[in-house]
Design a protein around this motif. Structure first.
Motif, mmCIF file in Angstrom:
data_model
loop_
_atom_site.group_PDB
_atom_site.id
_atom_site.type_symbol
_atom_site.label_atom_id
_atom_site.label_comp_id
_atom_site.label_asym_id
_atom_site.label_seq_id
_atom_site.Cartn_x
_atom_site.Cartn_y
_atom_site.Cartn_z
ATOM 1 N N HIS A 158 -0.771 26.982 -33.888
ATOM 2 C CA HIS A 158 -0.757 26.342 -32.568
ATOM 3 C C HIS A 158 -1.175 27.316 -31.471
ATOM 4 O O HIS A 158 -1.956 26.970 -30.580
ATOM 5 N N ALA A 159 -0.652 28.516 -31.531
ATOM 6 C CA ALA A 159 -1.007 29.509 -30.514
ATOM 7 C C ALA A 159 -2.489 29.836 -30.564
ATOM 8 O O ALA A 159 -3.149 29.963 -29.520
ATOM 9 N N SER A 205 -3.406 22.793 -40.152
ATOM 10 C CA SER A 205 -3.149 22.522 -38.743
ATOM 11 C C SER A 205 -4.456 22.111 -38.086
ATOM 12 O O SER A 205 -5.471 22.792 -38.208
ATOM 13 N N ASN A 238 0.699 31.582 -36.836
ATOM 14 C CA ASN A 238 0.946 30.650 -35.737
ATOM 15 C C ASN A 238 -0.358 29.947 -35.353
ATOM 16 O O ASN A 238 -1.109 30.416 -34.488
#
Length: 499
Positions: free
Chosen positions: A485-486, A457, A483
């Protein structure tokens, strides 16, 4: 207008340019010194808060990744304001598109237009062209239904009407398809072979349309039997092998849509109460697909082509007369590339940059040209690895500092506005950014490109802090296990709140 100011004053969102207080032109030396010391102390305190809060979120991010790199740069000064493993190479996935689109804007200029020319040769008598038609490909990835309410054949219908205006109703010869601008292969050797029928691995050639994909729509039949299969556009590019069956229960639903060569395979059970299921499937041969699209559009407008399709590296040397030309501006292609993360567009740009800079529209020369551009921005030669233009290959490895160096270079580039406008931004109405970084003060103050592969990511772009400063940042995660993105968003929010 400077590149920085042009970035801030974009057509998508207006960011206030915060000016510092104007000081008096008459000050004593002591007062100047005192104020300078106070400003330096305040600056040091701000830097300390930024380091502390961003560092806290970076430490939290280590809970979801085993390989993290972060670099934040003040775009005005070029100074590093935060770094964590800033020089370690990471797989960057679709952050590769930042390099490709920047190189394209630099090599071609924001005023560049793709041109696809439709031509004819031979005499016209009594509505009959006793000769041939031809298309000269310019590598345009945007010939599709995007700008025509979903009508994939709209551009080709315009060509057919242009022929009709010349009095042509029938063509006795062939349709020549000049696709020599780009070199084979049309599929990159690094891409996962088991995903080659998926839209994000569409083949790339100098003549392409509808993203080199067909929309396949499968619906349950009204009374048992097989599922109904539709294709958009339906130009005869696939044979259909449909062995599906309609089933009574949702639990028995097991529909599979796949492609084997030029055969579309539909098998398994489809629940009778299911709605239509749609999927995009790549075509095996873009040039033939293009030719079938033209032929279908001609027929729909009342122009009969009696001959066949002739893919060629260049048109035969006879005299050809222009019938029509389709143009797409580079800015449109760059925006689709970055906002939609469209691999097919990125790879088309990569091959075009290779053709422009290195006289060969191949992946090898495209990557070479983009790499040379990257070095020209200040990224050290030999310090990175690049394999394709989209990031689908896992062979694209850059460090966070490499990407912030590129971003700062483009911030002051003559095409800075076009580059910035191509990036998704926090709270943008379209796509996955609608709810991401969408609250004040983050909404409209983050312009960034995502990148995602299995275990990867990436998020790199620009952030404008509450202080008015603009930063280039890159947050690269490999071996992701949570996660991402968070975690990335919390780092960016800490930067905006304390920068």
């Amino acid at each position: 207008m400077t590149g920085a100011r042009r970035f801030i004053i974009s057509s998508f969102v207006v960011l206030a340019v915060l000016l510092g207080p104007v000081s008096s032109s008459v000050q004593t030396a002591s007062s100047q010194g005192a104020r300078g010391a106070e400003a330096q102390t305040a600056q040091s305190a701000a830097q300390s808060a930024l380091q502390r809060t961003v560092g806290f979120e970076v430490n939290r991010a280590l809970q979801v990744t085993a390989a993290l790199g972060v670099h934040v740069m003040d775009v005005d000064t070029g100074e590093t304001v935060y770094a964590y493993n800033p020089d370690e190479l990471r797989i960057i996935a679709s952050n590769t598109k930042l390099l490709t689109t920047a190189a394209a804007l630099d090599a071609l200029g924001p005023g560049y237009f793709f041109e696809t020319r439709f031509v004819q040769r031979g005499p016209v008598q009594d509505g009959v062209l006793r000769g041939d038609l031809g298309v000269i490909g310019g590598g345009d990835p945007h010939i599709s239904g995007r700008d025509y309410d979903g009508d994939s054949l709209a551009v080709f219908r315009e060509w057919a009407r242009a022929l009709q205006q010349r009095g042509v109703r029938r063509v006795t010869g062939d349709l020549y398809l000049d696709h020599g601008l780009f070199r084979p292969p049309v599929v990159h050797p690094d891409w996962p072979p088991e995903q080659l029928t998926s839209w994000y691995e569409a083949p790339v050639d100098a003549l392409s349309f509808s993203d080199n994909c067909v929309l396949v729509r499968v619906s349950p039949a009204s009374r048992g039997g097989k599922a109904l299969v539709e294709m958009v556009p339906n130009v005869g590019v696939f044979e259909v092998d449909n062995t599906s069956r309609i089933v009574d229960s949702r639990g028995a639903h097991s529909l599979v849509v796949a492609r084997k060569g030029s055969t579309l395979v539909v098998r398994g059970g489809m629940w009778k109460s299911s709605g239509p299921i749609e999927t995009w499937v790549t075509v095996p041969d873009p040039v033939t697909y293009f030719g079938l699209g033209v032929k279908a559009a001609l027929a729909s407008e009342g122009v009969t082509l009696e001959g066949g399709l002739r893919p060629v590296p260049r048109l035969p040397g006879d005299i050809w007369e222009r019938v029509a030309v389709h143009r797409t501006d580079l800015g449109t292609a760059v925006r689709v590339t970055n906002k939609r993360s469209q691999n097919f567009y990125a790879e088309s740009l990569a091959k075009l940059v290779g053709a422009t800079r290195c006289s060969e529209g191949s992946w090898e020369e495209g990557v070479r040209a983009i790499s040379e551009f990257a070095v020209s921005t200040g990224i050290p030669e030999g310090s990175f690895e690049m394999a394709d233009g989209s990031g689908m290959s896992r062979g694209n490895r850059f460090s966070p500092r490499h990407l912030t160096t590129l971003l700062r270079h483009m911030f002051f580039h003559p095409a800075s506005l076009e580059f910035a406008q191509s990036l998704p931004y926090g709270g943008e109405d379209n796509g996955s950014w609608k709810r991401r970084l969408a609250q004040s003060p983050y909404r409209g103050n983050v312009f960034a490109k995502t990148g995602t592969l299995s275990g990867v990511s990436a998020l790199s772009g620009y952030a404008k802090a509450v202080s008015g400063k603009t930063y280039a940042f890159s947050i690269l995660l490999n071996r992701v296990g949570g996660n991402a993105h968070a975690a990335q968003d919390r780092i960016v929010m800490a930067l905006i709140d304390n920068g």
